[in-house]
Scaffold this motif. Sequence first.
Motif, PDB file in Angstrom:
ATOM      1  N   UNK A  36       2.237   4.805  -0.697  1.00  0.00           N
ATOM      2  CA  UNK A  36       2.759   3.971   0.392  1.00  0.00           C
ATOM      3  C   UNK A  36       1.772   3.859   1.547  1.00  0.00           C
ATOM      4  N   UNK A  37       0.578   4.451   1.392  1.00  0.00           N
ATOM      5  CA  UNK A  37      -0.458   4.322   2.407  1.00  0.00           C
ATOM      6  C   UNK A  37      -0.512   5.440   3.421  1.00  0.00           C
ATOM      7  N   UNK A  38       0.208   6.529   3.168  1.00  0.00           N
ATOM      8  CA  UNK A  38       0.218   7.646   4.104  1.00  0.00           C
ATOM      9  C   UNK A  38      -0.888   8.651   3.830  1.00  0.00           C
ATOM     10  N   UNK A  39      -1.121   9.514   4.812  1.00  0.00           N
ATOM     11  CA  UNK A  39      -2.122  10.567   4.666  1.00  0.00           C
ATOM     12  C   UNK A  39      -1.434  11.917   4.762  1.00  0.00           C
ATOM     13  N   UNK A  40      -1.646  12.751   3.768  1.00  0.00           N
ATOM     14  CA  UNK A  40      -1.014  14.048   3.732  1.00  0.00           C
ATOM     15  C   UNK A  40      -2.053  15.106   3.356  1.00  0.00           C
ATOM     16  N   UNK A  41      -2.057  16.207   4.079  1.00  0.00           N
ATOM     17  CA  UNK A  41      -2.994  17.291   3.812  1.00  0.00           C
ATOM     18  C   UNK A  41      -2.284  18.405   3.045  1.00  0.00           C
ATOM     19  N   UNK A  42      -3.037  19.095   2.196  1.00  0.00           N
ATOM     20  CA  UNK A  42      -2.465  20.150   1.365  1.00  0.00           C
ATOM     21  C   UNK A  42      -3.251  21.444   1.526  1.00  0.00           C
TER      22      UNK A  42
END
Length: 265
Positions: A227-233
């Motif tokens: 969906x175009x989001x940025x997520x860090x792991x």
Amino acid sequence: MKVPRLLPGIFLVLSLSSCREYKVFTEYEIEEFSFQGHKAKIVFPHTKNEDGFWIWRARFWGVEPQVDKALLEKGFHLAYIDVADLFGNKEAVRLWNDYYAFITKKYDLNPKVVLEGLSRGGLIVYNWASKNTEKVACIYADAPVCDIKSWPGDLLTGVGSPKDWETCLQVHGLDEKSVMDFKGNPIDNCVKLAQAQVPALHVFGDADEIVPHFENTEPLVKNFEKAGGKIELIRKEGVGHHPHSLEDPKPILDFILNHTVNKSR
């Protein structure tokens, strides 16, 4: 082959940890009260951040408080209201709406909040945030439940909790058939946060058998990024569901500060 059902014992440990919660923030002023019949708390920093930043913990008050304490030292307020047995349902979201309105006005807090969701806290964090994207600075989720079919349900590969599952289905108005078509999980509604460009960080153990990352965090990440989001792991190798957080919380703290205190204006 499924592992033995150790969840009740594990949560007993967490319950015992919660019994020590009053000793966790003894160096700070704490206000405790009942809000619409639910236990609520707010911890005050020694010196309030000029922007009124705050973090909202969704579950397991006082357990692994490294991040909370570090932010208190940065002038953040720490808030909490117990909606654990509502499993992020519509009533929990309504309560959070009311609590948000109450504490932001009473304590003059920033309209954008940092959300902290440990374990089942991931449910209310994402379910509330998806309805209030403009009110969220960022999300820090730790071994979060992102699909009730995984936990407390026993419908996938994780270790379920029969008693919690019964309650979860009841408060959501579901049964074991209708839950298969349920679209009110974080893995579904995270799309709204991604579209609103709300940043998220997930910390998880890759040996977690209670809330397996591959049926919680991983499908959420897939939908979030699509969906175009940025997520860090932050992946903790060989670590199970516990302990939460990091012994040195700096990577988590840096993420939060980069989206609040250090954010370009």
